[in-house]
Design a protein around this motif. Structure first.
Motif, PDB file in Angstrom:
ATOM      1  N   GLY A 135       0.926  -1.378 -43.414  1.00  0.00           N
ATOM      2  CA  GLY A 135       0.600  -1.743 -45.181  1.00  0.00           C
ATOM      3  C   GLY A 135      -0.775  -1.856 -45.439  1.00  0.00           C
ATOM      4  O   GLY A 135      -1.281  -1.304 -46.141  1.00  0.00           O
ATOM      5  N   VAL A 136      -1.518  -2.691 -44.623  1.00  0.00           N
ATOM      6  CA  VAL A 136      -2.932  -2.793 -44.733  1.00  0.00           C
ATOM      7  C   VAL A 136      -3.771  -1.565 -44.683  1.00  0.00           C
ATOM      8  O   VAL A 136      -4.651  -1.180 -45.505  1.00  0.00           O
ATOM      9  N   LYS A 137      -3.395  -0.592 -43.667  1.00  0.00           N
ATOM     10  CA  LYS A 137      -4.026   0.533 -43.460  1.00  0.00           C
ATOM     11  C   LYS A 137      -3.790   1.417 -44.374  1.00  0.00           C
ATOM     12  O   LYS A 137      -4.648   2.082 -44.979  1.00  0.00           O
ATOM     13  N   ALA A 191      -6.664   3.029 -47.080  1.00  0.00           N
ATOM     14  CA  ALA A 191      -6.558   4.432 -47.443  1.00  0.00           C
ATOM     15  C   ALA A 191      -6.461   4.736 -48.939  1.00  0.00           C
ATOM     16  O   ALA A 191      -7.200   5.553 -49.422  1.00  0.00           O
ATOM     17  N   ALA A 192      -5.760   4.197 -49.523  1.00  0.00           N
ATOM     18  CA  ALA A 192      -5.523   4.344 -50.889  1.00  0.00           C
ATOM     19  C   ALA A 192      -6.740   3.819 -51.604  1.00  0.00           C
ATOM     20  O   ALA A 192      -7.294   4.438 -52.393  1.00  0.00           O
ATOM     21  N   ARG A 193      -7.271   2.654 -51.300  1.00  0.00           N
ATOM     22  CA  ARG A 193      -8.351   2.008 -51.901  1.00  0.00           C
ATOM     23  C   ARG A 193      -9.834   3.102 -51.565  1.00  0.00           C
ATOM     24  O   ARG A 193     -10.475   3.477 -52.578  1.00  0.00           O
ATOM     25  N   GLY A 194      -9.609   3.782 -50.466  1.00  0.00           N
ATOM     26  CA  GLY A 194     -10.637   4.664 -50.184  1.00  0.00           C
ATOM     27  C   GLY A 194     -10.576   6.106 -50.996  1.00  0.00           C
ATOM     28  O   GLY A 194     -11.824   6.389 -51.445  1.00  0.00           O
ATOM     29  N   MET A 195      -9.366   6.434 -51.205  1.00  0.00           N
ATOM     30  CA  MET A 195      -9.269   7.692 -52.197  1.00  0.00           C
ATOM     31  C   MET A 195      -9.488   7.377 -53.460  1.00  0.00           C
ATOM     32  O   MET A 195     -10.125   8.166 -54.054  1.00  0.00           O
ATOM     33  N   VAL A 196      -9.223   6.178 -53.987  1.00  0.00           N
ATOM     34  CA  VAL A 196      -9.782   5.697 -55.400  1.00  0.00           C
ATOM     35  C   VAL A 196     -11.369   5.843 -55.308  1.00  0.00           C
ATOM     36  O   VAL A 196     -11.836   6.326 -56.371  1.00  0.00           O
ATOM     37  N   LEU A 197     -12.099   5.299 -54.616  1.00  0.00           N
ATOM     38  CA  LEU A 197     -13.515   5.295 -54.387  1.00  0.00           C
ATOM     39  C   LEU A 197     -13.902   6.759 -54.528  1.00  0.00           C
ATOM     40  O   LEU A 197     -14.847   7.011 -54.960  1.00  0.00           O
ATOM     41  N   VAL A 198     -13.117   7.699 -53.764  1.00  0.00           N
ATOM     42  CA  VAL A 198     -13.679   9.022 -53.372  1.00  0.00           C
ATOM     43  C   VAL A 198     -13.640   9.583 -54.858  1.00  0.00           C
ATOM     44  O   VAL A 198     -14.499  10.669 -55.420  1.00  0.00           O
TER      45      VAL A 198
END
Length: 90
Positions: free
Chosen positions: A21-23, A27-34
């Motif tokens: 879940g943390v990973k 990953a979701a946060r990284g996609m939002v930043l991208v």
């Protein structure tokens, strides 16, 4: 298999689920930043295109038309940039 083995097995799978879940969260946060970065790049590119088009249009005005609006040909890029900046601030 005793109670302790069942507890350890359940605990291990729970830790694995939390780690997954943390990973997934990262990953979701990284996609939002991208996505935000790409959106800003596209916005800035389009904004620069609008600015360049405005400069190009004003450069096609003749000297009499520019004099009527109180702008020298050399001032056109500055005037457009200032107008865009003032519009963003408003």
């Amino acid at each position: 298999m005793n109670v302790n083995d069942n507890f350890e097995a359940a605990n291990d799978s729970g830790v694995a689920n939390v780690q997954a879940g943390v990973k997934a969260g990262w990953a979701a946060r990284g996609m939002v930043l991208v996505n935000d970065y790409v959106a800003r790049v596209v916005y800035n590119y389009r904004e620069r295109q609008r600015i360049n088009r405005s400069i190009e249009l004003m450069m096609h005005l003749n000297d009499n038309q520019l004099r009527d609006i109180g702008v020298a040909r050399a001032e056109i890029p500055h005037v457009i940039e200032k107008a865009v900046h003032d519009q963003r601030a408003a």
